[in-house]
Design a protein around this motif. Structure first.
Motif, PDB file in Angstrom:
ATOM      1  N   UNK A  24      -7.875  -1.785  -1.914  1.00 26.48           N
ATOM      2  CA  UNK A  24      -6.664  -1.903  -1.399  1.00 26.48           C
ATOM      3  C   UNK A  24      -6.566  -2.997   0.128  1.00 26.48           C
ATOM      4  N   UNK A  25      -5.777  -2.357   0.861  1.00 29.09           N
ATOM      5  CA  UNK A  25      -5.665  -3.237   2.325  1.00 29.09           C
ATOM      6  C   UNK A  25      -7.082  -3.318   3.135  1.00 29.09           C
ATOM      7  N   UNK A  26      -7.993  -2.528   2.693  1.00 26.33           N
ATOM      8  CA  UNK A  26      -9.133  -2.811   3.404  1.00 26.33           C
ATOM      9  C   UNK A  26      -9.834  -4.028   3.516  1.00 26.33           C
ATOM     10  N   UNK A  27      -9.510  -4.749   2.227  1.00 24.01           N
ATOM     11  CA  UNK A  27      -9.739  -6.302   2.091  1.00 24.01           C
ATOM     12  C   UNK A  27      -9.207  -7.073   3.410  1.00 24.01           C
ATOM     13  N   UNK A  28      -8.292  -6.759   4.055  1.00 25.95           N
ATOM     14  CA  UNK A  28      -7.825  -7.243   5.311  1.00 25.95           C
ATOM     15  C   UNK A  28      -8.801  -7.194   6.318  1.00 25.95           C
ATOM     16  N   UNK A  29      -9.802  -6.094   6.428  1.00 25.02           N
ATOM     17  CA  UNK A  29     -10.920  -6.070   7.600  1.00 25.02           C
ATOM     18  C   UNK A  29     -11.953  -7.061   7.271  1.00 25.02           C
ATOM     19  N   UNK A  30     -11.572  -8.376   7.461  1.00 25.26           N
ATOM     20  CA  UNK A  30     -12.415  -9.517   7.278  1.00 25.26           C
ATOM     21  C   UNK A  30     -13.322  -9.845   8.642  1.00 25.26           C
ATOM     22  N   UNK A  31     -14.223 -10.407   8.428  1.00 29.27           N
ATOM     23  CA  UNK A  31     -15.361 -10.733   9.808  1.00 29.27           C
ATOM     24  C   UNK A  31     -14.613 -11.225  10.967  1.00 29.27           C
TER      25      UNK A  31
END
Length: 347
Positions: A24-31
């Motif tokens: 889910x929104x953990x995809x937004x924790x980008x480098x």
């Protein structure tokens, strides 16, 4: 993989991160977001945000969840605790202690996985509702429970073979769950008063404290609940707790819309369920936990509950700050629908 749904729930983001997405929104924790979080570290001071895992104490907060049980492992038919391990002549040179624990994964400071709350929803668009979870993963196929109708009373030990083969907490753990935490100090504005915080209340607090929330941020709500809980010393007064401290109003549609539009990656609070539980009565057919439905089922936003945020919140307020580096991976326990967590905030 064949798409598991023909229609997705209104307001959901199913498929936006890929048909097979499980985080889910953990995809937004980008480098880039992690680097931005690291830049918030000014003093090199760390805060543990976990309660001792034997809190709250007893099972009054949730009659289905019990405190951890610790016991010794067994060696040669004896307790493997203070056990003489080796001998030189007539003297033992060393001893060993080794233990085990039986733990309810969502008893204390915890993460909810995306397999924790689903819904009955007509994902096949055939007029019949199915049990589905975030991104269309199916109950009975991907989130596997015991055989239908099995009853073993009040204890879960006989319900074996349950697992989330998709959406299990191990998927969250594999991301390392590190990013920028943003503190919203509800307790500073409402004290211990029982307040249902809707969109307008939240906006007033954000404006008053000049708190900015950006895409990928890990939003933390300090209500003072765990501070009150700890003062009860493992004997929670449920009536008092239910009448104290702020909680989000999951029936506020504007609040649910803001949670979506804000772009937060996770939502965390120091209270029992993030949202008021039970929620205000709804109309027609409605979810009993509307914010859980919005976050876990529709948007893939993991929820953190019963975090110990008071010391960190007080530090941030005294330094006119709201942002920090947050590192909070759950146990990498395949198939679990929740997990204890020992979050660390670095400021």
């Amino acid at each position: 993989m064949t798409q598991r749904w023909k229609q997705r729930p209104e307001g959901s983001n199913w498929g936006d991160f890929g048909e097979d997405d499980q985080i889910g929104r953990l995809n937004l924790l980008t480098p880039e977001r992690v680097l931005a979080a690291i830049s918030e570290v000014k003093e090199g001071r760390s805060f543990c945000l976990s309660l001792p895992l034997d809190y709250p104490g007893g099972n009054k907060l949730n009659p289905r969840r019990y405190p951890p049980r610790r016991f010794s492992t067994v060696r040669d038919g004896r307790a493997n605790y203070n056990y003489p391990l080796s001998r030189q002549g007539s003297a033992f040179t060393d001893v060993i202690s080794d233990d085990a624990v039986l733990i309810h994964t969502q008893y204390s400071t915890q993460w909810d996985s995306l397999a924790h709350v689903g819904a009955q929803f007509d994902a096949d668009e055939d007029g019949v509702a199915e049990t589905v979870y975030y991104n269309g993963w199916r109950g009975g196929e991907h989130v596997i429970g015991p055989e239908p109708g099995k009853d073993c009373g009040d204890h879960c030990s006989q319900f074996e073979g349950v697992e989330a083969s998709r959406l299990g907490i191990e998927n969250m753990a594999a991301t390392a769950v590190q990013g920028r935490g943003v503190m919203v100090d509800l307790h500073a504005h409402f004290g211990n008063e029982r307040v249902l915080v809707g969109y307008e209340d939240l906006q007033r607090v954000l404006d008053a404290d000049a708190v900015e929330v950006e895409q990928g941020d890990m939003l933390c709500l300090h209500t003072g609940y765990t501070r009150l809980l700890k003062s009860m010393n493992h004997s929670p007064d449920l009536e008092r707790l239910n009448a104290s401290c702020a909680a989000l109003d999951g029936r506020d549609s504007r609040l649910l819309r803001w949670i979506d539009e804000s772009g937060i990656s996770v939502l965390i609070a120091d209270n029992y369920a993030v949202e008021a539980s039970p929620a205000r009565p709804g109309e027609g057919l409605y979810a009993s936990l509307p914010l859980h439905e919005q976050c876990l089922f529709k948007l893939g936003i993991h929820l953190g509950e019963l975090w110990d945020l008071t010391e960190l919140a007080n530090f941030l307020r005294s330094h006119n700050r709201s942002r920090f580096l947050l590192t909070a991976p759950p146990l990498r326990l395949p198939g679990a629908v929740g997990s204890p967590v020992t979050p660390v905030a670095t400021v």
